[in-house]
Every structure is written in structure tokens, then in C-alpha cells.
Design a protein around this motif. Structure first.
Motif, PDB file in Angstrom:
ATOM      1  N   CYS A  53       0.849  -1.204   0.000  1.00 36.33           N
ATOM      2  CA  CYS A  53       0.000   0.000   0.000  1.00 36.33           C
ATOM      3  C   CYS A  53       0.880   1.249   0.000  1.00 36.33           C
ATOM      4  CB  CYS A  53      -0.952  -0.019   1.191  1.00 36.33           C
ATOM      5  SG  CYS A  53      -2.094  -1.408   1.160  1.00 36.33           S
ATOM      6  N   VAL A  54       1.568   1.458  -1.105  1.00 34.66           N
ATOM      7  CA  VAL A  54       2.510   2.569  -1.220  1.00 34.66           C
ATOM      8  C   VAL A  54       1.891   3.792  -1.882  1.00 34.66           C
ATOM      9  CG1 VAL A  54       4.559   1.096  -1.168  1.00 34.66           C
ATOM     10  CG2 VAL A  54       3.455   1.625  -3.361  1.00 34.66           C
ATOM     11  N   LYS A  55       0.636   3.661  -2.313  1.00 28.61           N
ATOM     12  CA  LYS A  55      -0.081   4.824  -2.838  1.00 28.61           C
ATOM     13  C   LYS A  55      -1.571   4.627  -2.613  1.00 28.61           C
ATOM     14  CE  LYS A  55      -1.174   4.273  -7.727  1.00 28.61           C
ATOM     15  NZ  LYS A  55      -2.413   4.952  -7.769  1.00 28.61           N
ATOM     16  N   VAL A  56      -2.227   5.708  -2.290  1.00 27.98           N
ATOM     17  CA  VAL A  56      -3.673   5.691  -2.099  1.00 27.98           C
ATOM     18  C   VAL A  56      -4.248   6.850  -2.894  1.00 27.98           C
ATOM     19  CG1 VAL A  56      -5.536   6.051  -0.432  1.00 27.98           C
ATOM     20  CG2 VAL A  56      -3.612   4.580   0.165  1.00 27.98           C
ATOM     21  N   TYR A  75       7.641   5.195  -3.687  1.00 28.12           N
ATOM     22  CA  TYR A  75       6.793   5.039  -4.870  1.00 28.12           C
ATOM     23  C   TYR A  75       6.965   6.215  -5.818  1.00 28.12           C
ATOM     24  CZ  TYR A  75       2.726   4.727  -7.897  1.00 28.12           C
ATOM     25  OH  TYR A  75       1.918   4.673  -9.002  1.00 28.12           O
ATOM     26  N   ALA A  76       7.084   7.409  -5.267  1.00 29.96           N
ATOM     27  CA  ALA A  76       7.038   8.648  -6.041  1.00 29.96           C
ATOM     28  C   ALA A  76       8.357   9.035  -6.687  1.00 29.96           C
ATOM     29  CB  ALA A  76       6.562   9.783  -5.142  1.00 29.96           C
ATOM     30  N   THR A  77       9.402   8.285  -6.486  1.00 33.11           N
ATOM     31  CA  THR A  77      10.705   8.636  -7.024  1.00 33.11           C
ATOM     32  C   THR A  77      10.570   8.966  -8.503  1.00 33.11           C
ATOM     33  OG1 THR A  77      11.647   7.100  -5.452  1.00 33.11           O
ATOM     34  CG2 THR A  77      13.090   7.800  -7.200  1.00 33.11           C
ATOM     35  N   PRO A  78      11.098  10.032  -9.018  1.00 29.88           N
ATOM     36  CA  PRO A  78      12.036  10.967  -8.420  1.00 29.88           C
ATOM     37  C   PRO A  78      11.399  12.215  -7.805  1.00 29.88           C
ATOM     38  CG  PRO A  78      11.963  11.404 -10.744  1.00 29.88           C
ATOM     39  CD  PRO A  78      10.974  10.284 -10.466  1.00 29.88           C
ATOM     40  N   ARG A  79      10.078  12.298  -7.688  1.00 29.72           N
ATOM     41  CA  ARG A  79       9.440  13.478  -7.110  1.00 29.72           C
ATOM     42  C   ARG A  79       9.818  13.592  -5.636  1.00 29.72           C
ATOM     43  NH1 ARG A  79       4.207  13.033  -8.996  1.00 29.72           N
ATOM     44  NH2 ARG A  79       4.849  14.213 -10.797  1.00 29.72           N
ATOM     45  N   SER A  80      10.106  14.797  -5.180  1.00 28.64           N
ATOM     46  CA  SER A  80      10.512  15.046  -3.798  1.00 28.64           C
ATOM     47  C   SER A  80       9.317  15.070  -2.859  1.00 28.64           C
ATOM     48  CB  SER A  80      11.221  16.399  -3.700  1.00 28.64           C
ATOM     49  OG  SER A  80      12.355  16.414  -4.525  1.00 28.64           O
ATOM     50  N   LEU A  81       9.594  14.914  -1.567  1.00 28.34           N
ATOM     51  CA  LEU A  81       8.552  15.047  -0.545  1.00 28.34           C
ATOM     52  C   LEU A  81       7.849  16.380  -0.721  1.00 28.34           C
ATOM     53  CD1 LEU A  81      10.488  13.840   2.621  1.00 28.34           C
ATOM     54  CD2 LEU A  81       8.720  12.592   1.384  1.00 28.34           C
ATOM     55  N   VAL A  98       3.539  13.569  -1.721  1.00 31.51           N
ATOM     56  CA  VAL A  98       4.591  12.585  -1.509  1.00 31.51           C
ATOM     57  C   VAL A  98       4.927  12.638  -0.023  1.00 31.51           C
ATOM     58  CG1 VAL A  98       6.908  11.824  -2.114  1.00 31.51           C
ATOM     59  CG2 VAL A  98       5.455  12.936  -3.851  1.00 31.51           C
ATOM     60  N   ALA A  99       4.658  11.518   0.665  1.00 36.05           N
ATOM     61  CA  ALA A  99       4.817  11.436   2.117  1.00 36.05           C
ATOM     62  C   ALA A  99       6.062  10.615   2.467  1.00 36.05           C
ATOM     63  CB  ALA A  99       3.572  10.789   2.728  1.00 36.05           C
ATOM     64  N   PRO A 100       6.665  10.880   3.625  1.00 30.73           N
ATOM     65  CA  PRO A 100       7.885  10.162   4.007  1.00 30.73           C
ATOM     66  C   PRO A 100       7.649   8.726   4.477  1.00 30.73           C
ATOM     67  CG  PRO A 100       7.274  11.707   5.739  1.00 30.73           C
ATOM     68  CD  PRO A 100       6.322  11.928   4.584  1.00 30.73           C
ATOM     69  N   GLU A 101       6.404   8.326   4.655  1.00 33.59           N
ATOM     70  CA  GLU A 101       6.114   6.978   5.144  1.00 33.59           C
ATOM     71  C   GLU A 101       6.419   5.920   4.089  1.00 33.59           C
ATOM     72  OE1 GLU A 101       4.215   9.739   7.795  1.00 33.59           O
ATOM     73  OE2 GLU A 101       4.117   9.598   5.627  1.00 33.59           O
ATOM     74  N   ARG A 102       6.624   4.685   4.544  1.00 34.92           N
ATOM     75  CA  ARG A 102       6.884   3.559   3.632  1.00 34.92           C
ATOM     76  C   ARG A 102       5.579   3.005   3.059  1.00 34.92           C
ATOM     77  NH1 ARG A 102      11.767   1.461   3.559  1.00 34.92           N
ATOM     78  NH2 ARG A 102      11.068  -0.670   3.167  1.00 34.92           N
ATOM     79  N   VAL A 103       4.478   3.129   3.822  1.00 36.18           N
ATOM     80  CA  VAL A 103       3.152   2.710   3.372  1.00 36.18           C
ATOM     81  C   VAL A 103       2.161   3.794   3.756  1.00 36.18           C
ATOM     82  CG1 VAL A 103       3.622   0.224   3.475  1.00 36.18           C
ATOM     83  CG2 VAL A 103       2.679   1.378   5.487  1.00 36.18           C
ATOM     84  N   ILE A 104       0.998   3.770   3.105  1.00 35.43           N
ATOM     85  CA  ILE A 104      -0.012   4.791   3.355  1.00 35.43           C
ATOM     86  C   ILE A 104      -1.149   4.173   4.173  1.00 35.43           C
ATOM     87  CG2 ILE A 104      -1.549   6.496   2.310  1.00 35.43           C
ATOM     88  CD1 ILE A 104       1.511   6.903   1.753  1.00 35.43           C
ATOM     89  N   SER A 105      -1.328   4.684   5.377  1.00 43.20           N
ATOM     90  CA  SER A 105      -2.362   4.221   6.312  1.00 43.20           C
ATOM     91  C   SER A 105      -3.451   5.285   6.437  1.00 43.20           C
ATOM     92  CB  SER A 105      -1.739   3.970   7.687  1.00 43.20           C
ATOM     93  OG  SER A 105      -1.316   5.210   8.246  1.00 43.20           O
ATOM     94  N   SER A 106      -4.495   4.957   7.182  1.00 34.86           N
ATOM     95  CA  SER A 106      -5.566   5.940   7.403  1.00 34.86           C
ATOM     96  C   SER A 106      -5.058   7.147   8.183  1.00 34.86           C
ATOM     97  CB  SER A 106      -6.752   5.283   8.114  1.00 34.86           C
ATOM     98  OG  SER A 106      -6.354   4.741   9.348  1.00 34.86           O
TER      99      SER A 106
END
Length: 133
Positions: A53-56, A75-81, A98-106
Motif C-alpha cells: 500500500c505505497v499509494k492511495v 513510490y514517487a521517485t524521483p518526485r521530492s517530498l 509525496v509522504a515520508p512513510e513507507r506505506v499509506i495508512s488511514s
């Protein structure tokens, strides 16, 4: 599409899949397109691991309806945070975070939508290409 059509489209999508709609109080509600990493029962039913779940993607109703894409940094590489936005050809405001987390949670989704809401993004100032906010 205009705002009224966006809202009608959201209502139709929500009616077709009410289990995908989440409410955020004063922040409105959103309709998920992809599962989040902490939706254990849904992920089990779909045979998906939380680690994927690397993108929602979601439709966010908060007056108008915006299409929001929340992506893990890997997931978003090369786009920056950061937060990016554009006015899509469909007429929807498209927000990409683009979030620093490894997975996207609620929790990540809620935090991101709060952050975007506090930025007072104006659709009339957007162009048709993603620009950082």
C-alpha cells in the motif's frame, strides 16, 4: 466538469460503494480508490499485503470534490517530498502528496488531508501541470 457535477459524481460513486467512504468531520469525507495499509480485513479479502500500500488515490468531498493521490516517498521517485497540485483536464483539482512513510495508512491520509485543507488551496490559481505548494 463543474463543482455541481463533481458532487453528483461523488454521490454516485459513494452510492455504488458506500463501504469505501470515510468521514472526517469538518474536513468532509473521502472515497477510496485504493486500500490503505491498516485496512486489515479488506487487505486479507483482496489477498494484498500491507507493505504494497505505497499509494492511495481518493476523491475528497469538502465543498468541491478533488482527486488526491498520496504516495510513499519510495513510490514517487524521483518526485521530492511535498504537496503538488494542478487543475486536471477533467476539471478536477488534482493534489499529489509525496509522504515520508513507507506505506499509506488511514492516519497518513487524515494528516495529509488536514495539511492540504490548512493551505487554502485555490483552484483558480492552478495550471494544468503539477506545481509544488
Amino acid at each position: 466538469m463543474n463543482e455541481k457535477q463533481h458532487i453528483e459524481d461523488f454521490a454516485a460513486r459513494a452510492g455504488a460503494d458506500p463501504d469505501s467512504v470515510r468521514t472526517l468531520g469538518s474536513l468532509g469525507r473521502y472515497l477510496l480508490v485504493n486500500p490503505m495499509s491498516d485496512e486489515v480485513a479488506l487487505l486479507a479479502r483482496l489477498g494484498i499485503e500491507a507493505s504494497t500500500c505505497v499509494k492511495v488515490d481518493l476523491y475528497w468531498e469538502h465543498g468541491d470534490v478533488w482527486f488526491v493521490q498520496i504516495q510513499a516517498e519510495t513510490y514517487a521517485t524521483p518526485r521530492s517530498l511535498g504537496i503538488y497540485a494542478r487543475l486536471a483536464p477533467s476539471g478536477y483539482v488534482n493534489v499529489v502528496v509525496v509522504a515520508p512513510e513507507r506505506v499509506i495508512s488511514s492516519d497518513v491520509v487524515t494528516r495529509v488531508l488536514r495539511d492540504v485543507a490548512h493551505r487554502s488551496l485555490r483552484a483558480d490559481r492552478l495550471r494544468d501541470i503539477l506545481q509544488p505548494l
